[in-house]
Design a protein around this motif. Structure first.
Motif, PDB file in Angstrom:
ATOM      1  N   ASP A 120       0.818  -1.217   0.000  1.00  0.00           N
ATOM      2  CA  ASP A 120       0.000   0.000   0.000  1.00  0.00           C
ATOM      3  C   ASP A 120       0.853   1.269   0.000  1.00  0.00           C
ATOM      4  N   HIS A 121       2.157   1.126  -0.245  1.00  0.00           N
ATOM      5  CA  HIS A 121       3.055   2.286  -0.245  1.00  0.00           C
ATOM      6  C   HIS A 121       3.047   2.950  -1.623  1.00  0.00           C
ATOM      7  N   ALA A 122       2.551   4.165  -1.689  1.00  0.00           N
ATOM      8  CA  ALA A 122       2.498   4.897  -2.958  1.00  0.00           C
ATOM      9  C   ALA A 122       3.806   5.633  -3.190  1.00  0.00           C
ATOM     10  N   MET A 123       4.335   5.505  -4.405  1.00  0.00           N
ATOM     11  CA  MET A 123       5.573   6.197  -4.753  1.00  0.00           C
ATOM     12  C   MET A 123       5.569   6.533  -6.238  1.00  0.00           C
ATOM     13  N   ALA A 124       6.508   7.368  -6.625  1.00  0.00           N
ATOM     14  CA  ALA A 124       6.596   7.803  -8.019  1.00  0.00           C
ATOM     15  C   ALA A 124       7.078   6.655  -8.900  1.00  0.00           C
ATOM     16  N   TRP A 125       6.408   6.456 -10.036  1.00  0.00           N
ATOM     17  CA  TRP A 125       6.803   5.485 -11.061  1.00  0.00           C
ATOM     18  C   TRP A 125       6.957   6.242 -12.373  1.00  0.00           C
ATOM     19  N   VAL A 126       8.008   5.920 -13.150  1.00  0.00           N
ATOM     20  CA  VAL A 126       8.313   6.752 -14.309  1.00  0.00           C
ATOM     21  C   VAL A 126       8.861   5.909 -15.454  1.00  0.00           C
ATOM     22  N   ASP A 127       8.557   6.331 -16.670  1.00  0.00           N
ATOM     23  CA  ASP A 127       9.120   5.727 -17.879  1.00  0.00           C
ATOM     24  C   ASP A 127      10.508   6.317 -18.105  1.00  0.00           C
ATOM     25  N   PRO A 128      11.561   5.479 -18.198  1.00  0.00           N
ATOM     26  CA  PRO A 128      12.907   6.012 -18.420  1.00  0.00           C
ATOM     27  C   PRO A 128      13.029   6.874 -19.678  1.00  0.00           C
ATOM     28  N   ARG A 129      12.223   6.614 -20.699  1.00  0.00           N
ATOM     29  CA  ARG A 129      12.272   7.459 -21.898  1.00  0.00           C
ATOM     30  C   ARG A 129      11.903   8.901 -21.556  1.00  0.00           C
ATOM     31  N   ASP A 130      10.956   9.067 -20.657  1.00  0.00           N
ATOM     32  CA  ASP A 130      10.575  10.421 -20.243  1.00  0.00           C
ATOM     33  C   ASP A 130      11.715  11.096 -19.482  1.00  0.00           C
ATOM     34  N   ILE A 131      12.455  10.315 -18.688  1.00  0.00           N
ATOM     35  CA  ILE A 131      13.625  10.876 -18.006  1.00  0.00           C
ATOM     36  C   ILE A 131      14.637  11.350 -19.043  1.00  0.00           C
ATOM     37  N   GLY A 132      14.832  10.547 -20.084  1.00  0.00           N
ATOM     38  CA  GLY A 132      15.749  10.932 -21.154  1.00  0.00           C
ATOM     39  C   GLY A 132      15.359  12.238 -21.806  1.00  0.00           C
ATOM     40  N   ARG A 183       1.887   9.748 -12.077  1.00  0.00           N
ATOM     41  CA  ARG A 183       1.216   9.706 -10.768  1.00  0.00           C
ATOM     42  C   ARG A 183       1.891   8.656  -9.893  1.00  0.00           C
ATOM     43  N   ASP A 184       1.704   8.822  -8.587  1.00  0.00           N
ATOM     44  CA  ASP A 184       2.223   7.845  -7.644  1.00  0.00           C
ATOM     45  C   ASP A 184       1.360   6.588  -7.694  1.00  0.00           C
ATOM     46  N   LEU A 185       2.004   5.445  -7.499  1.00  0.00           N
ATOM     47  CA  LEU A 185       1.311   4.159  -7.548  1.00  0.00           C
ATOM     48  C   LEU A 185       1.771   3.267  -6.410  1.00  0.00           C
ATOM     49  N   THR A 186       0.860   2.428  -5.910  1.00  0.00           N
ATOM     50  CA  THR A 186       1.231   1.353  -4.994  1.00  0.00           C
ATOM     51  C   THR A 186       1.451   0.085  -5.819  1.00  0.00           C
ATOM     52  N   PHE A 187       2.117  -0.892  -5.231  1.00  0.00           N
ATOM     53  CA  PHE A 187       2.292  -2.154  -5.945  1.00  0.00           C
ATOM     54  C   PHE A 187       0.961  -2.871  -6.157  1.00  0.00           C
ATOM     55  N   THR A 188       0.002  -2.644  -5.281  1.00  0.00           N
ATOM     56  CA  THR A 188      -1.329  -3.203  -5.505  1.00  0.00           C
ATOM     57  C   THR A 188      -1.938  -2.607  -6.768  1.00  0.00           C
ATOM     58  N   GLU A 189      -1.796  -1.304  -6.943  1.00  0.00           N
ATOM     59  CA  GLU A 189      -2.310  -0.661  -8.154  1.00  0.00           C
ATOM     60  C   GLU A 189      -1.537  -1.103  -9.388  1.00  0.00           C
ATOM     61  N   VAL A 190      -0.227  -1.238  -9.247  1.00  0.00           N
ATOM     62  CA  VAL A 190       0.596  -1.682 -10.372  1.00  0.00           C
ATOM     63  C   VAL A 190       0.175  -3.079 -10.828  1.00  0.00           C
ATOM     64  N   ALA A 191      -0.031  -3.991  -9.888  1.00  0.00           N
ATOM     65  CA  ALA A 191      -0.440  -5.350 -10.236  1.00  0.00           C
ATOM     66  C   ALA A 191      -1.782  -5.340 -10.968  1.00  0.00           C
ATOM     67  N   ALA A 192      -2.704  -4.483 -10.522  1.00  0.00           N
ATOM     68  CA  ALA A 192      -4.014  -4.405 -11.174  1.00  0.00           C
ATOM     69  C   ALA A 192      -3.885  -3.877 -12.606  1.00  0.00           C
ATOM     70  N   ILE A 193      -3.031  -2.877 -12.796  1.00  0.00           N
ATOM     71  CA  ILE A 193      -2.813  -2.328 -14.136  1.00  0.00           C
ATOM     72  C   ILE A 193      -2.210  -3.380 -15.057  1.00  0.00           C
ATOM     73  N   LEU A 194      -1.213  -4.093 -14.560  1.00  0.00           N
ATOM     74  CA  LEU A 194      -0.574  -5.127 -15.368  1.00  0.00           C
ATOM     75  C   LEU A 194      -1.570  -6.233 -15.714  1.00  0.00           C
ATOM     76  N   GLY A 195      -2.412  -6.579 -14.761  1.00  0.00           N
ATOM     77  CA  GLY A 195      -3.408  -7.609 -15.019  1.00  0.00           C
ATOM     78  C   GLY A 195      -4.375  -7.207 -16.117  1.00  0.00           C
ATOM     79  N   ARG A 196      -4.812  -5.958 -16.089  1.00  0.00           N
ATOM     80  CA  ARG A 196      -5.726  -5.493 -17.143  1.00  0.00           C
ATOM     81  C   ARG A 196      -5.048  -5.506 -18.503  1.00  0.00           C
ATOM     82  N   GLN A 197      -3.795  -5.134 -18.543  1.00  0.00           N
ATOM     83  CA  GLN A 197      -3.078  -5.097 -19.816  1.00  0.00           C
ATOM     84  C   GLN A 197      -2.816  -6.506 -20.358  1.00  0.00           C
TER      85      GLN A 197
END
Length: 294
Positions: A176-188, A212-226
């Motif tokens: 449930d820990h929300a933190m910043a997640w980013v695409d490395p291409r955007d960093i470039g 946006r900030d994401l939790t691993f629970t949210e990340v898992a849900a996004i990956l599952g939908r994809q």
């Protein structure tokens, strides 16, 4: 079109990395002929060779880095993984010392450094502590520098691709820990913009937080939908995670460096830069996963 004779000389490290490759592409498209430093020049895309100058360099060899950056005006510096160092913190610091020496001895006017969220703690964040030391070493030169304090890379998920496809996502981070997640291409893209701009000076800290900030629970849900199937997040206790790393053949220093990141940043850590329009980048995890996880 040939680069202008008075164009700034820009040196780029890790030019085939997730971030560095994007930096090189954008510089070339902007009309710059960058110098790229590589331990293994054979890894460079053949189509890119006619647009860059390649120098074989081990970034841990400070003498070689100084020679390779003579005449440089701008430097994009990434501390590469210090594979020969049992202690990744010391390894990153050693790489950072090469950068600082090159900046000081060659009078490089501006450096863009790929740092990480958590470096502002200056200690207690696992291997990120080595990036913090690099920040300090670059600051001590007195030259202009941007420290890009980046979030958790989407591409870190690629190391778990088989597990994700099988339906689970294991992590030492609290679910449930929300933190910043980013695409490395955007960093470039942020890094390239800074390298090309004359509108800044001094010491700058710029976070790159993703959309946006994401939790691993949210990340898992996004990956599952994809992926079209459920992905269940699994929290690994610190001792479980360390044992997993140990079974993969990592040494104590490497284990401390990796496990120390989640342990040091998952409770009470607040980034120095809050999320604003300056730190927010556009690519969503959904968009990245739709093309990267198939």
């Amino acid at each position: 079109m040939e680069p202008r004779q008075d164009a700034k000389k820009i040196v780029v490290t890790t030019p085939v990395g997730h971030v560095g490759a994007r930096v090189v592409q954008l510089l070339v498209q902007a009309g710059v002929r960058p110098t790229v430093l590589m331990r293994d020049p054979g890894r460079l895309d053949g189509a890119m060779r006619e647009f860059v100058d390649v120098v074989r360099v081990d970034q841990g060899d400070s003498e070689a880095v100084v020679r390779a950056t003579v005449g440089a005006d701008r430097l994009f510096w990434v501390d590469p993984p210090a594979l020969v160092d049992g202690d990744p913190v010391a390894g990153y610091a050693r790489m950072g010392a090469s950068a600082a020496r090159a900046v000081a001895e060659n009078g490089i006017e501006a450096t863009v450094f790929l740092s990480s969220g958590g470096a502002e703690k200056r200690g207690g964040a696992g291997e990120i502590d080595g990036l913090a030391r690099t920040e300090e070493l670059l600051d001590e030169t007195g030259a202009n520098v941007v420290h890009l304090r980046c979030g958790y890379f989407f591409t870190n998920l690629l190391t778990q691709l088989d597990e994700i496809r099988a339906g689970t996502l294991s992590t030492p981070w609290p679910l449930d820990h929300a933190m910043a997640w980013v695409d490395p291409r955007d960093i470039g893209e942020v890094a390239a913009a800074r390298l090309l701009s004359d509108a800044w000076s001094g010491r700058v800290v710029q976070a790159v937080h993703g959309p946006r900030d994401l939790t691993f629970t949210e990340v898992a849900a996004i990956l599952g939908r994809q992926l079209g199937h459920e992905v269940t997040p699994i929290h690994l206790a610190d001792n479980e995670f360390r044992e997993l790393l140990r079974s993969a053949g990592l040494g104590r220093g490497q284990i401390d460096g990796i496990a120390g990141m989640s342990a040091g940043l998952s409770s009470g850590f607040v980034p120095e830069n809050p999320r604003t329009v300056l730190t927010t980048t556009p690519t969503t995890l959904e968009a990245w996963a739709s093309t990267s996880l198939r």
